[in-house]
Motif scaffolding. Structure first.
Motif, mmCIF file in Angstrom:
data_model
loop_
_atom_site.group_PDB
_atom_site.id
_atom_site.type_symbol
_atom_site.label_atom_id
_atom_site.label_comp_id
_atom_site.label_asym_id
_atom_site.label_seq_id
_atom_site.Cartn_x
_atom_site.Cartn_y
_atom_site.Cartn_z
ATOM 1 N N HIS A 344 3.548 6.400 -3.974
ATOM 2 C CA HIS A 344 4.302 6.914 -2.830
ATOM 3 C C HIS A 344 4.599 8.411 -2.989
ATOM 4 C CE1 HIS A 344 6.843 6.849 0.697
ATOM 5 N NE2 HIS A 344 7.851 7.382 -0.018
ATOM 6 N N HIS A 345 5.395 8.784 -4.025
ATOM 7 C CA HIS A 345 5.831 10.178 -4.161
ATOM 8 C C HIS A 345 4.698 11.074 -4.680
ATOM 9 C CE1 HIS A 345 9.926 8.981 -3.263
ATOM 10 N NE2 HIS A 345 9.861 8.037 -4.206
ATOM 11 N N MET A 346 4.078 10.693 -5.798
ATOM 12 C CA MET A 346 3.042 11.551 -6.376
ATOM 13 C C MET A 346 1.808 11.626 -5.495
ATOM 14 S SD MET A 346 3.328 10.609 -10.438
ATOM 15 C CE MET A 346 1.895 11.586 -10.821
ATOM 16 N N ALA A 347 1.461 10.524 -4.812
ATOM 17 C CA ALA A 347 0.307 10.554 -3.912
ATOM 18 C C ALA A 347 0.544 11.516 -2.751
ATOM 19 C CB ALA A 347 0.011 9.152 -3.391
ATOM 20 N N ARG A 348 1.781 11.522 -2.205
ATOM 21 C CA ARG A 348 2.070 12.467 -1.136
ATOM 22 C C ARG A 348 2.112 13.896 -1.666
ATOM 23 N NH1 ARG A 348 6.786 10.973 2.942
ATOM 24 N NH2 ARG A 348 5.165 9.439 3.397
ATOM 25 N N LEU A 349 2.619 14.098 -2.898
ATOM 26 C CA LEU A 349 2.672 15.438 -3.475
ATOM 27 C C LEU A 349 1.271 15.996 -3.729
ATOM 28 C CD1 LEU A 349 4.412 17.720 -4.731
ATOM 29 C CD2 LEU A 349 4.266 16.484 -6.909
ATOM 30 N N CYS A 350 0.371 15.133 -4.193
ATOM 31 C CA CYS A 350 -0.986 15.580 -4.504
ATOM 32 C C CYS A 350 -1.960 15.401 -3.350
ATOM 33 C CB CYS A 350 -1.515 14.819 -5.731
ATOM 34 S SG CYS A 350 -0.529 15.062 -7.213
ATOM 35 N N CYS A 351 -1.459 14.934 -2.180
ATOM 36 C CA CYS A 351 -2.307 14.760 -0.996
ATOM 37 C C CYS A 351 -3.477 13.825 -1.282
ATOM 38 C CB CYS A 351 -2.818 16.113 -0.487
ATOM 39 S SG CYS A 351 -1.567 17.090 0.353
ATOM 40 N N VAL A 352 -3.173 12.693 -1.888
ATOM 41 C CA VAL A 352 -4.180 11.653 -2.111
ATOM 42 C C VAL A 352 -3.916 10.554 -1.090
ATOM 43 C CG1 VAL A 352 -5.117 9.980 -3.739
ATOM 44 C CG2 VAL A 352 -4.326 12.209 -4.549
ATOM 45 N N TYR A 353 -4.877 10.313 -0.200
ATOM 46 C CA TYR A 353 -4.691 9.341 0.864
ATOM 47 C C TYR A 353 -5.986 8.606 1.079
ATOM 48 C CZ TYR A 353 -6.589 13.404 3.269
ATOM 49 O OH TYR A 353 -7.338 14.479 3.616
ATOM 50 N N GLU A 354 -5.879 7.458 1.747
ATOM 51 C CA GLU A 354 -7.044 6.640 2.028
ATOM 52 C C GLU A 354 -7.755 7.148 3.264
ATOM 53 O OE1 GLU A 354 -8.117 4.450 0.083
ATOM 54 O OE2 GLU A 354 -6.406 4.283 -1.284
ATOM 55 N N VAL A 355 -8.885 6.536 3.562
ATOM 56 C CA VAL A 355 -9.651 6.922 4.737
ATOM 57 C C VAL A 355 -8.837 6.566 5.985
ATOM 58 C CG1 VAL A 355 -11.782 6.580 6.021
ATOM 59 C CG2 VAL A 355 -11.808 6.562 3.516
ATOM 60 N N GLY A 356 -8.685 7.539 6.887
ATOM 61 C CA GLY A 356 -7.902 7.330 8.088
ATOM 62 C C GLY A 356 -6.481 7.811 7.964
ATOM 63 N N GLU A 357 -6.019 8.095 6.753
ATOM 64 C CA GLU A 357 -4.680 8.631 6.552
ATOM 65 C C GLU A 357 -4.784 10.140 6.293
ATOM 66 O OE1 GLU A 357 -2.764 4.672 4.401
ATOM 67 O OE2 GLU A 357 -3.050 6.542 3.286
ATOM 68 N N SER A 358 -3.626 10.783 6.316
ATOM 69 C CA SER A 358 -3.528 12.192 5.962
ATOM 70 C C SER A 358 -2.213 12.401 5.247
ATOM 71 C CB SER A 358 -3.624 13.083 7.208
ATOM 72 O OG SER A 358 -2.517 12.852 8.047
ATOM 73 N N CYS A 359 -2.015 13.616 4.759
ATOM 74 C CA CYS A 359 -0.791 13.892 4.022
ATOM 75 C C CYS A 359 0.438 13.826 4.912
ATOM 76 C CB CYS A 359 -0.878 15.270 3.356
ATOM 77 S SG CYS A 359 -2.193 15.387 2.131
ATOM 78 N N LYS A 360 0.250 14.112 6.213
ATOM 79 C CA LYS A 360 1.391 14.172 7.115
ATOM 80 C C LYS A 360 1.614 12.877 7.889
ATOM 81 C CE LYS A 360 0.814 19.124 7.791
ATOM 82 N NZ LYS A 360 0.635 20.205 8.792
ATOM 83 N N SER A 361 0.676 11.889 7.821
ATOM 84 C CA SER A 361 0.808 10.648 8.592
ATOM 85 C C SER A 361 1.762 9.710 7.878
ATOM 86 C CB SER A 361 -0.562 9.981 8.751
ATOM 87 O OG SER A 361 -1.083 9.642 7.483
ATOM 88 N N PRO A 362 2.520 8.898 8.619
ATOM 89 C CA PRO A 362 3.427 7.932 7.969
ATOM 90 C C PRO A 362 2.622 6.871 7.243
ATOM 91 C CG PRO A 362 3.371 7.607 10.350
ATOM 92 C CD PRO A 362 2.617 8.854 10.090
ATOM 93 N N ARG A 363 3.103 6.548 6.037
ATOM 94 C CA ARG A 363 2.383 5.587 5.200
ATOM 95 C C ARG A 363 2.938 4.208 5.456
ATOM 96 N NH1 ARG A 363 -0.339 8.123 1.161
ATOM 97 N NH2 ARG A 363 -0.369 6.224 -0.092
ATOM 98 N N ARG A 364 2.024 3.231 5.429
ATOM 99 C CA ARG A 364 2.432 1.843 5.630
ATOM 100 C C ARG A 364 3.144 1.334 4.395
ATOM 101 N NH1 ARG A 364 -2.891 1.693 7.441
ATOM 102 N NH2 ARG A 364 -3.491 0.611 5.528
ATOM 103 N N ALA A 365 3.954 0.360 4.612
ATOM 104 C CA ALA A 365 4.663 -0.239 3.486
ATOM 105 C C ALA A 365 3.666 -0.944 2.594
ATOM 106 C CB ALA A 365 5.726 -1.214 3.981
ATOM 107 N N LEU A 366 3.741 -0.591 1.311
ATOM 108 C CA LEU A 366 2.767 -1.149 0.382
ATOM 109 C C LEU A 366 3.168 -2.528 -0.112
ATOM 110 C CD1 LEU A 366 2.146 2.067 -1.683
ATOM 111 C CD2 LEU A 366 0.651 1.042 0.031
ATOM 112 N N GLY A 367 4.449 -2.835 -0.024
ATOM 113 C CA GLY A 367 4.869 -4.124 -0.560
ATOM 114 C C GLY A 367 4.394 -5.292 0.263
ATOM 115 N N GLY A 368 4.294 -5.062 1.607
ATOM 116 C CA GLY A 368 3.887 -6.169 2.446
ATOM 117 C C GLY A 368 2.428 -6.466 2.386
ATOM 118 N N GLN A 369 1.620 -5.543 1.802
ATOM 119 C CA GLN A 369 0.191 -5.765 1.779
ATOM 120 C C GLN A 369 -0.260 -6.518 0.537
ATOM 121 O OE1 GLN A 369 -1.682 -2.046 2.125
ATOM 122 N NE2 GLN A 369 -0.742 -1.508 4.089
ATOM 123 N N VAL A 370 0.596 -6.594 -0.445
ATOM 124 C CA VAL A 370 0.142 -7.139 -1.716
ATOM 125 C C VAL A 370 0.684 -8.525 -1.966
ATOM 126 C CG1 VAL A 370 0.079 -6.682 -4.193
ATOM 127 C CG2 VAL A 370 0.063 -4.794 -2.574
#
Length: 461
Positions: A344-370
């Motif tokens: 969450h924090h380090m990925a946003r700081l380093c601008c690491v995102y998946e395909v279709g996401e960007s550094c400025k787009s809201p990230r989905r909750a990761l807990g509900g996917q796992v």
């Protein structure tokens, strides 16, 4: 003969013609020969030429630096080309100018007269060669001037703490070897060495050559021994070493953090770090070959050691991150703290995102996917419920859904598929953790290389 005129008549007479008769030249030569014979008839060059043996003989010394031939830092030897001028008065070699045709000075081999045994105290030449046997200029009042060139090898304490931005202070100490201060009083003619005829050196810049007179009493003898010490102030011209040793090291050092940017599946991450480490080792050996084996490590050597330590740490971290990336499908789920901190924090700081996401787009909750499907418990899909509702009222003999064996096989296949998808999700999360760590450490090591380079250059300045 006309050559025996008094100085007053010579001053009043008109200038001599350019053409002199051959007989006059021969007469002048015979007078000079007679003068030489009379001077050295009862002369000995073995004794100190003073009228009173209780008084010291004044000797003046002047050194002209002509060229710096070599500075051997490893052996701490300075090779220089000097012009050494010594002057003193010989009380036994005086004559009346009027008695010898107005001859004021003659030039004789230096071996004819007594010479002070002035030597270079800190000589480092294995042959211990002295000055060249040149002529001396002998004047009618007994003053002797001896100019002799000499190629000297002197010991010089080399301080390489700031190599290649260093400066050296090399001393040239001249003094008599056997005569003490009560017999020869040695003085420097000028307050500094003569640099007017100095040939510029490509590696060293001469800042000055001050001269000091010292009177030292050694442990062997109770008499004082004067000496004249010339301190040669040198500063290294660092352009050659900057372009051949420092800049390549800085450029190679900036390659090391790029190892974190390489994809983990390329198989070149560790090999890049090892290659950069070997390149810096070669540069370190080049510097060590030219430096003296002393305790003081040169500034560029410290930079090499710090950079090699940083590259070793980056290679070790790369191995750890590759282990995280290739953890396999049997790995445990990502812990909650790592999910919050890294994904969450380090990925946003380093601008690491998946395909279709960007550094400025809201990230989905990761807990509900796992959470879904990780337990391995079979879940029925809505389609399966609808089918069950449709066939709930069908006759048992005409519907295959009521066979228990077929239902168990279908549930087993569905459970395996859900577990496989859960393992893929866990594996993907660990790969993303490795990717975030790669980006984070890449920027950290880039910053470390930049700060080390600025620190080295600033300290050298």
């Amino acid at each position: 003969e006309g050559s025996g005129r008094s100085p007053a008549l010579a001053a009043a007479a008109p200038p001599a013609p350019l053409w002199v008769p051959a007989g006059c030249r021969g007469a002048q030569g015979r007078v000079a020969y007679k003068l030489l014979h009379d001077l050295f008839a009862n002369y000995s060059s073995a004794l100190r030429p003073v009228e009173d043996t209780e008084r010291a003989l004044n000797v003046t010394l002047q050194v002209t630096l002509s060229q710096i031939i070599d500075m051997d830092e490893r052996n701490q030897v300075l090779t220089s080309y000097l012009w050494v001028r010594q002057a003193w008065r010989d009380a036994h070699l005086t004559w009346d100018q009027d008695a010898y045709g107005g001859i004021d000075s003659i030039r004789v081999p230096s071996s004819y007269v007594w010479r002070p045994d002035i030597i270079l105290y800190n000589n480092a030449d294995d042959r211990f060669g002295g000055s060249m046997e040149t002529n001396v200029v002998l004047r009618s009042d007994g003053h002797i001037t001896w100019d002799s060139p000499a190629i000297t090898k002197s010991s010089c304490k080399v301080d390489v703490s700031y190599f290649p931005f260093d400066g050296q202070r090399c001393r040239l100490t001249f003094g008599s070897w056997t005569y003490n201060g009560n017999q020869i009083d040695l003085h420097n003619r000028l307050e500094t060495g003569d640099l007017t005829d100095f040939v510029e050196n490509v590696e060293w810049e001469v800042l000055g050559m001050p001269a000091t007179r010292n009177v030292i009493t050694y442990g062997c003898c109770s008499e004082p021994y004067p000496d004249v010490t010339y301190t040669l102030l040198l500063r290294r011209r660092a352009s050659f070493y900057i372009f051949n040793l420092l800049l390549p090291c800085i450029m190679v050092s900036f390659l090391a953090p790029l190892g974190f940017y390489l994809p983990a599946d390329s198989g070149e991450k560790v090999s890049l770090g090892v290659t950069v480490l070997l390149a810096l080792t070669v540069f370190q050996l080049l510097v060590a070959e030219s430096m003296p084996p002393s305790e003081s490590v040169p500034l560029i050597g410290k930079y090499y050691i710090a950079t090699m330590t940083m590259i070793t740490a980056s290679t070790a971290l790369t191995i750890f991150i590759m282990n995280v990336h290739h953890c396999g499908p049997g790995a445990r789920p990502v812990p909650a703290w790592a999910r919050r901190l890294i994904l969450h924090h380090m990925a946003r700081l380093c601008c690491v995102y998946e395909v279709g996401e960007s550094c400025k787009s809201p990230r989905r909750a990761l807990g509900g996917q796992v959470g879904r499907g990780d337990t391995g418990v079979p879940e029925r899909s809505p389609r399966e419920g609808e089918m069950g509702a449709e066939v709930g009222g069908c006759p048992r003999d005409h519907c295959l859904c009521h066979h228990d064996g077929l239902l168990r096989n279908v549930d087993y296949i569905a459970g395996c598929f859900r577990r496989h998808r859960a393992a893929q999700r866990r594996n993907g999360e660990w790969k993303k953790v490795a990717k975030v760590l790669d980006r984070f450490f890449m920027w950290v090591f880039f910053l470390m290389v930049f700060l080390m380079s600025v620190l080295v250059l600033g300290k050298a300045a």
